[in-house]
Motif scaffolding. Structure first.
Motif, short mmCIF file in Angstrom:
data_model
loop_
_atom_site.label_atom_id
_atom_site.label_comp_id
_atom_site.label_asym_id
_atom_site.label_seq_id
_atom_site.Cartn_x
_atom_site.Cartn_y
_atom_site.Cartn_z
N PRO A 130 0.83 -1.21 0.00
CA PRO A 130 0.00 0.00 0.00
C PRO A 130 0.87 1.26 0.00
CG PRO A 130 0.17 -0.83 2.23
CD PRO A 130 0.98 -1.77 1.36
N ARG A 131 0.41 2.29 -0.68
CA ARG A 131 1.20 3.51 -0.84
C ARG A 131 0.34 4.74 -0.54
NH1 ARG A 131 5.91 4.13 -3.44
NH2 ARG A 131 6.58 6.24 -3.95
N LEU A 132 0.86 5.61 0.31
CA LEU A 132 0.22 6.90 0.60
C LEU A 132 1.34 7.92 0.74
CD1 LEU A 132 -2.63 8.21 1.47
CD2 LEU A 132 -1.64 8.14 3.77
N ASP A 133 1.37 8.90 -0.15
CA ASP A 133 2.45 9.89 -0.09
C ASP A 133 1.98 11.20 -0.70
OD1 ASP A 133 2.38 9.35 -2.81
OD2 ASP A 133 4.31 8.33 -2.86
N GLY A 134 2.88 12.16 -0.74
CA GLY A 134 2.61 13.43 -1.41
C GLY A 134 1.36 14.13 -0.90
N PRO A 135 0.56 14.70 -1.81
CA PRO A 135 -0.63 15.44 -1.42
C PRO A 135 -1.65 14.59 -0.68
CG PRO A 135 -0.57 15.11 -3.80
CD PRO A 135 0.76 14.73 -3.28
N ALA A 136 -1.70 13.29 -0.97
CA ALA A 136 -2.64 12.41 -0.26
C ALA A 136 -2.30 12.34 1.22
CB ALA A 136 -2.62 11.01 -0.88
N GLU A 137 -1.03 12.22 1.51
CA GLU A 137 -0.59 12.16 2.91
C GLU A 137 -0.82 13.50 3.60
OE1 GLU A 137 3.13 10.09 5.21
OE2 GLU A 137 3.58 11.27 3.41
N GLN A 138 -0.59 14.60 2.88
CA GLN A 138 -0.81 15.92 3.45
C GLN A 138 -2.29 16.12 3.80
OE1 GLN A 138 0.78 18.80 0.66
NE2 GLN A 138 2.61 17.56 0.36
N ALA A 139 -3.17 15.71 2.89
CA ALA A 139 -4.61 15.86 3.12
C ALA A 139 -5.07 15.02 4.31
CB ALA A 139 -5.39 15.49 1.87
N THR A 164 -5.86 12.95 -2.48
CA THR A 164 -5.11 13.81 -3.41
C THR A 164 -6.02 14.89 -3.96
OG1 THR A 164 -3.67 11.96 -4.04
CG2 THR A 164 -3.77 13.83 -5.54
N ARG A 165 -7.23 14.50 -4.35
CA ARG A 165 -8.18 15.46 -4.89
C ARG A 165 -8.57 16.50 -3.83
NH1 ARG A 165 -10.82 12.01 -7.09
NH2 ARG A 165 -10.16 12.27 -9.26
N ALA A 166 -8.74 16.06 -2.61
CA ALA A 166 -9.08 16.99 -1.53
C ALA A 166 -7.96 18.00 -1.31
CB ALA A 166 -9.34 16.21 -0.24
N GLN A 167 -6.72 17.56 -1.44
CA GLN A 167 -5.58 18.47 -1.26
C GLN A 167 -5.47 19.44 -2.43
OE1 GLN A 167 -3.72 18.95 1.27
NE2 GLN A 167 -2.00 20.13 0.46
N LEU A 168 -5.71 18.97 -3.64
CA LEU A 168 -5.53 19.80 -4.82
C LEU A 168 -6.73 20.69 -5.12
CD1 LEU A 168 -3.88 17.24 -7.28
CD2 LEU A 168 -2.73 18.97 -5.88
N ARG A 169 -7.93 20.17 -4.86
CA ARG A 169 -9.15 20.89 -5.27
C ARG A 169 -10.05 21.27 -4.10
NH1 ARG A 169 -10.91 16.78 -10.23
NH2 ARG A 169 -8.91 16.82 -11.35
N GLY A 170 -9.70 20.79 -2.92
CA GLY A 170 -10.51 21.08 -1.74
C GLY A 170 -11.41 19.89 -1.39
N ALA A 171 -11.60 19.70 -0.10
CA ALA A 171 -12.46 18.60 0.36
C ALA A 171 -13.92 18.93 0.08
CB ALA A 171 -12.25 18.37 1.86
N GLY A 172 -14.71 17.90 -0.24
CA GLY A 172 -16.12 18.09 -0.48
C GLY A 172 -16.87 18.38 0.82
N ASP A 173 -18.09 18.88 0.67
CA ASP A 173 -18.89 19.26 1.85
C ASP A 173 -19.08 18.10 2.81
OD1 ASP A 173 -19.11 21.80 0.85
OD2 ASP A 173 -21.11 21.52 0.00
N ARG A 174 -19.41 16.92 2.27
CA ARG A 174 -19.65 15.77 3.14
C ARG A 174 -18.38 15.36 3.87
NH1 ARG A 174 -21.76 9.94 0.92
NH2 ARG A 174 -21.58 8.78 2.87
N VAL A 175 -17.25 15.49 3.19
CA VAL A 175 -15.97 15.16 3.82
C VAL A 175 -15.66 16.17 4.93
CG1 VAL A 175 -13.47 14.97 3.44
CG2 VAL A 175 -15.08 14.09 1.72
N GLU A 176 -15.91 17.43 4.66
CA GLU A 176 -15.67 18.46 5.67
C GLU A 176 -16.56 18.23 6.90
OE1 GLU A 176 -13.47 20.67 5.83
OE2 GLU A 176 -12.88 21.43 3.86
N GLN A 177 -17.80 17.85 6.66
CA GLN A 177 -18.71 17.58 7.77
C GLN A 177 -18.23 16.39 8.60
OE1 GLN A 177 -22.55 17.10 5.97
NE2 GLN A 177 -22.64 19.21 5.25
N ALA A 178 -17.75 15.36 7.92
CA ALA A 178 -17.27 14.18 8.63
C ALA A 178 -16.02 14.48 9.44
CB ALA A 178 -16.99 13.05 7.63
N ALA A 179 -15.23 15.45 8.96
CA ALA A 179 -13.97 15.79 9.63
C ALA A 179 -14.18 16.76 10.80
CB ALA A 179 -12.99 16.38 8.63
N ASP A 180 -15.37 17.36 10.92
CA ASP A 180 -15.64 18.32 12.00
C ASP A 180 -15.63 17.64 13.37
OD1 ASP A 180 -15.74 20.49 10.40
OD2 ASP A 180 -17.93 20.51 10.21
#
Length: 212
Positions: free
Chosen positions: A156-165, A196-212
């Motif tokens: 399994p691999r997690l690095d770069g923007p994915a790891e940052q997000a 990666t997409r969340a880091q580059l383009r911003g997290a979606g609303d549902r993701v933001e709500q789950a992270a609150d």
């Protein structure tokens, strides 16, 4: 909410693979689909938005320029026009050279098949990927992030923007824990794409709500 909630929201809302966005079905693990993903990564690694890179890589496929034969047989003007009309006007000449050179390298060194560069050591495979002109370390890492769907050497691999997000969203970066929460290899790869997409383009609303 829990880390599991964040993982589930990411996969559900932002888990489309970048390879899928450009039209490459890397789950098939075929030379053609892997090559299209490689040149997609070359474009994604450039200093241009990921949206435009996806658009350009999709346009190459629409014109048959995602194949080694297609790129090598096409004249530079044809490739440059396709790139220029899809966000690469400032870089169309350089990108054309990179794409055609990469097609020639994969033909000459790997007999048209990226699977011929596989090795038991991930760093060795990454180094071979960087032989593609213009790909660089970043492009090789982008390739590996989704190629891990079918290439065991990267999983399994997690690095770069994915790891940052993951850090920003309050997720662990422990690969084993994330694999467990994802529930399958495919879902883990979708998770890395979503992060990666969340880091580059911003997290979606549902993701933001789950992270609150």
């Amino acid at each position: 909410m829990s880390q599991q909630d964040i993982v589930d929201a990411l996969i559900a809302d932002q888990g489309v693979l970048f390879s899928e966005e450009i039209g490459a079905n890397i789950a098939r693990d075929t030379p053609q689909e892997l090559f299209h993903w490689l040149i997609g990564c070359l474009l994604l690694a450039a200093r241009i938005s990921s949206d435009l890179a996806v658009q350009a890589a999709s346009a190459l496929r629409a014109e048959g320029l995602h194949k080694i034969d297609g790129l090598l047989d096409a004249d530079d003007v044809t490739v440059m026009r396709c790139l220029g009309e899809n966000g690469y006007k400032r870089y169309d000449g350089v990108a054309t050279d990179y794409l055609k050179s990469t097609a020639a390298i994969i033909r000459e060194r790997y007999d048209d098949d990226l699977r011929n560069m596989l090795d038991d050591d991930a760093d060795t495979v990454l180094a071979r990927l960087t032989e593609a002109k213009g790909l660089g370390d970043m492009g090789a890492q982008i390739f590996a992030r989704e190629a891990q769907l079918v290439w065991d050497v990267f999983y399994p691999r997690l690095d770069g923007p994915a790891e940052q997000a993951a850090g920003k969203l309050g997720l662990t970066t422990d690969h084993g824990a994330l694999v467990s929460m994802a529930g399958s290899r495919e879902r883990f790869v979708r998770l890395t794409a979503a992060l990666t997409r969340a880091q580059l383009r911003g997290a979606g609303d549902r993701v933001e709500q789950a992270a609150d």
